[in-house]
Scaffold this motif. Sequence first.
Motif, PDB file in Angstrom:
ATOM      1  N   THR A   1      14.454 -33.495  49.892  1.00  0.00           N
ATOM      2  CA  THR A   1      14.224 -34.910  49.609  1.00  0.00           C
ATOM      3  C   THR A   1      13.324 -35.560  50.650  1.00  0.00           C
ATOM      4  O   THR A   1      12.327 -36.195  50.322  1.00  0.00           O
ATOM      5  CB  THR A   1      15.566 -35.647  49.538  1.00  0.00           C
ATOM      6  OG1 THR A   1      16.419 -34.997  48.594  1.00  0.00           O
ATOM      7  CG2 THR A   1      15.362 -37.084  49.109  1.00  0.00           C
TER       8      THR A   1
ATOM      9  N   GLY B   1      13.097 -30.775  43.464  1.00  0.00           N
ATOM     10  CA  GLY B   1      14.266 -29.961  43.170  1.00  0.00           C
ATOM     11  C   GLY B   1      13.976 -28.977  42.054  1.00  0.00           C
ATOM     12  O   GLY B   1      12.831 -28.553  41.873  1.00  0.00           O
ATOM     13  N   PRO B   2      14.995 -28.626  41.281  1.00  0.00           N
ATOM     14  CA  PRO B   2      16.382 -29.050  41.444  1.00  0.00           C
ATOM     15  C   PRO B   2      16.996 -28.489  42.720  1.00  0.00           C
ATOM     16  O   PRO B   2      16.855 -27.302  43.011  1.00  0.00           O
ATOM     17  CB  PRO B   2      17.074 -28.479  40.197  1.00  0.00           C
ATOM     18  CG  PRO B   2      16.230 -27.318  39.788  1.00  0.00           C
ATOM     19  CD  PRO B   2      14.828 -27.678  40.155  1.00  0.00           C
ATOM     20  N   TYR B   3      17.653 -29.369  43.476  1.00  0.00           N
ATOM     21  CA  TYR B   3      18.232 -28.982  44.754  1.00  0.00           C
ATOM     22  C   TYR B   3      19.491 -28.147  44.550  1.00  0.00           C
ATOM     23  O   TYR B   3      20.159 -28.243  43.518  1.00  0.00           O
ATOM     24  CB  TYR B   3      18.538 -30.226  45.589  1.00  0.00           C
ATOM     25  CG  TYR B   3      17.353 -31.137  45.767  1.00  0.00           C
ATOM     26  CD1 TYR B   3      16.122 -30.635  46.196  1.00  0.00           C
ATOM     27  CD2 TYR B   3      17.444 -32.499  45.493  1.00  0.00           C
ATOM     28  CE1 TYR B   3      15.023 -31.474  46.363  1.00  0.00           C
ATOM     29  CE2 TYR B   3      16.352 -33.341  45.653  1.00  0.00           C
ATOM     30  CZ  TYR B   3      15.134 -32.825  46.083  1.00  0.00           C
ATOM     31  OH  TYR B   3      14.055 -33.648  46.231  1.00  0.00           O
TER      32      TYR B   3
ATOM     33  N   TRP C   1      23.589 -29.760  49.428  1.00  0.00           N
ATOM     34  CA  TRP C   1      23.726 -31.136  49.890  1.00  0.00           C
ATOM     35  C   TRP C   1      24.772 -31.165  50.996  1.00  0.00           C
ATOM     36  O   TRP C   1      25.823 -30.525  50.900  1.00  0.00           O
ATOM     37  CB  TRP C   1      24.197 -32.064  48.764  1.00  0.00           C
ATOM     38  CG  TRP C   1      23.342 -32.049  47.548  1.00  0.00           C
ATOM     39  CD1 TRP C   1      22.366 -32.936  47.203  1.00  0.00           C
ATOM     40  CD2 TRP C   1      23.403 -31.100  46.473  1.00  0.00           C
ATOM     41  NE1 TRP C   1      21.816 -32.601  45.990  1.00  0.00           N
ATOM     42  CE2 TRP C   1      22.431 -31.476  45.522  1.00  0.00           C
ATOM     43  CE3 TRP C   1      24.195 -29.966  46.218  1.00  0.00           C
ATOM     44  CZ2 TRP C   1      22.226 -30.760  44.356  1.00  0.00           C
ATOM     45  CZ3 TRP C   1      23.982 -29.244  45.060  1.00  0.00           C
ATOM     46  CH2 TRP C   1      23.009 -29.635  44.135  1.00  0.00           C
TER      47      TRP C   1
ATOM     48  N   PHE D   1      25.295 -36.137  48.341  1.00  0.00           N
ATOM     49  CA  PHE D   1      25.421 -35.567  47.007  1.00  0.00           C
ATOM     50  C   PHE D   1      25.237 -36.643  45.935  1.00  0.00           C
ATOM     51  O   PHE D   1      24.503 -36.445  44.963  1.00  0.00           O
ATOM     52  CB  PHE D   1      26.789 -34.897  46.850  1.00  0.00           C
ATOM     53  CG  PHE D   1      26.963 -34.173  45.545  1.00  0.00           C
ATOM     54  CD1 PHE D   1      26.436 -32.901  45.366  1.00  0.00           C
ATOM     55  CD2 PHE D   1      27.650 -34.760  44.497  1.00  0.00           C
ATOM     56  CE1 PHE D   1      26.588 -32.229  44.158  1.00  0.00           C
ATOM     57  CE2 PHE D   1      27.810 -34.093  43.287  1.00  0.00           C
ATOM     58  CZ  PHE D   1      27.274 -32.828  43.119  1.00  0.00           C
ATOM     59  N   ASP D   2      25.894 -37.764  46.114  1.00  0.00           N
ATOM     60  CA  ASP D   2      25.811 -38.835  45.112  1.00  0.00           C
ATOM     61  C   ASP D   2      24.385 -39.341  44.943  1.00  0.00           C
ATOM     62  O   ASP D   2      23.968 -39.696  43.831  1.00  0.00           O
ATOM     63  CB  ASP D   2      26.731 -39.993  45.501  1.00  0.00           C
ATOM     64  CG  ASP D   2      28.200 -39.599  45.471  1.00  0.00           C
ATOM     65  OD1 ASP D   2      28.546 -38.691  44.685  1.00  0.00           O
ATOM     66  OD2 ASP D   2      28.986 -40.175  46.235  1.00  0.00           O
ATOM     67  N   LYS D   3      23.623 -39.379  46.041  1.00  0.00           N
ATOM     68  CA  LYS D   3      22.248 -39.873  45.980  1.00  0.00           C
ATOM     69  C   LYS D   3      21.236 -38.748  45.788  1.00  0.00           C
ATOM     70  O   LYS D   3      20.036 -38.998  45.778  1.00  0.00           O
ATOM     71  CB  LYS D   3      21.927 -40.640  47.271  1.00  0.00           C
ATOM     72  CG  LYS D   3      22.737 -41.928  47.412  1.00  0.00           C
ATOM     73  CD  LYS D   3      22.321 -42.702  48.655  1.00  0.00           C
ATOM     74  CE  LYS D   3      23.079 -44.014  48.753  1.00  0.00           C
ATOM     75  NZ  LYS D   3      22.677 -44.797  49.961  1.00  0.00           N
ATOM     76  N   ASN D   4      21.742 -37.521  45.636  1.00  0.00           N
ATOM     77  CA  ASN D   4      20.897 -36.343  45.420  1.00  0.00           C
ATOM     78  C   ASN D   4      19.874 -36.167  46.540  1.00  0.00           C
ATOM     79  O   ASN D   4      18.699 -35.858  46.315  1.00  0.00           O
ATOM     80  CB  ASN D   4      20.182 -36.406  44.069  1.00  0.00           C
ATOM     81  CG  ASN D   4      19.684 -35.035  43.625  1.00  0.00           C
ATOM     82  OD1 ASN D   4      20.227 -33.997  44.013  1.00  0.00           O
ATOM     83  ND2 ASN D   4      18.648 -35.017  42.799  1.00  0.00           N
TER      84      ASN D   4
ATOM     85  N   GLY E   1      19.021 -33.705  48.888  1.00  0.00           N
ATOM     86  CA  GLY E   1      19.359 -32.308  49.070  1.00  0.00           C
ATOM     87  C   GLY E   1      18.178 -31.430  49.413  1.00  0.00           C
ATOM     88  O   GLY E   1      17.064 -31.893  49.664  1.00  0.00           O
TER      89      GLY E   1
ATOM     90  N   ARG F   1      24.875 -27.992  39.018  1.00  0.00           N
ATOM     91  CA  ARG F   1      25.382 -29.037  39.908  1.00  0.00           C
ATOM     92  C   ARG F   1      26.624 -29.685  39.322  1.00  0.00           C
ATOM     93  O   ARG F   1      26.650 -30.067  38.149  1.00  0.00           O
ATOM     94  CB  ARG F   1      24.288 -30.085  40.111  1.00  0.00           C
ATOM     95  CG  ARG F   1      24.572 -31.164  41.138  1.00  0.00           C
ATOM     96  CD  ARG F   1      23.362 -32.097  41.230  1.00  0.00           C
ATOM     97  NE  ARG F   1      23.474 -33.046  42.321  1.00  0.00           N
ATOM     98  CZ  ARG F   1      24.018 -34.252  42.222  1.00  0.00           C
ATOM     99  NH1 ARG F   1      24.483 -34.654  41.034  1.00  0.00           N
ATOM    100  NH2 ARG F   1      24.077 -35.061  43.266  1.00  0.00           N
TER     101      ARG F   1
END
Length: 301
Positions: free
Chosen positions: A197, A238-240, A243, A250-253, A255, A278
Amino acid sequence: MRIASYNVNGIRAAQRRGFEQWLATSNPDVVALQEVRAQQADIPDGVYGAYHVAYDEGGHKGRNGVAVLTRQPVAAVRTWSGHVRIDGQAAPVGEVTLARGMREFAHEGRYVEVDLADAPLTVASLYLPKGGLPAHLQKPGRMREAPDGGAKYERKMRFLDAFARQLSRARREALAGGREFLLMGDLNIGHTRYDLTNWRRSNQVEGFLPEERAWIDAQISPRTLVDVLRAKHPDTDGPYSWWSWMGQAFDKNVGWRIDYHLASPKLAKTATAAWVDREPSRDARISDHAPVIVDYDFPNL
């Protein structure tokens, strides 16, 4: 053929958080595990269901440990240490010629390789050292760990140098034997700006150092190994797959993508779908990593 790679960050903790249910629900044909972190005697009964398991637990109790789970008994198993447990029992392994520099890491439980019995495919599970910062980037008071003079960084770079030779040998031997090759695992390196990110601020962070990223550049090409997930999701954030447990990462991605499928070109071309499995919420997480899953339309099954 559905194949998954999963750093479980401790199989006992993962079991308590729902690993068995994930395994039954996702129903992969092959699973590569990293950071199992348990001696064989301490692995919970039934955690792997009906799968056959080739496991190198390593020589450091509570650290590392890699495994490959398969539906059928495998045709051959190879490890760097010469030791492996198959379905919980000590078993002979195939001979492996270690590349120069690899012996330093041979007994750490970082690599296991199997030949599938029901398909012409060699599958390997790798847990690559996390490493650290070089000495000139270490600034006391701005690091979570005490400065080490670059020791962890230098050790990771020695691993990368030796493993590049070992990987080339393993890939070539598989192809010479009429098998495709698939390396999966936690490489602890984000390859490009799309793989984390906050990439602009991370050029001086372990896992995104220019020399680490250059190492991945050197391992992948249309003729050697293909990063399957990135091939299916080009030029996409991503996809990550990892996290931090801290805060709202995690909630805000917020990662990193550090878990890979690196496949021989013919195998990579058969990939029909690739994704990170995920979890829907932080409370549902099994590990700080999420599984990376690829469906391969691979012949001879």
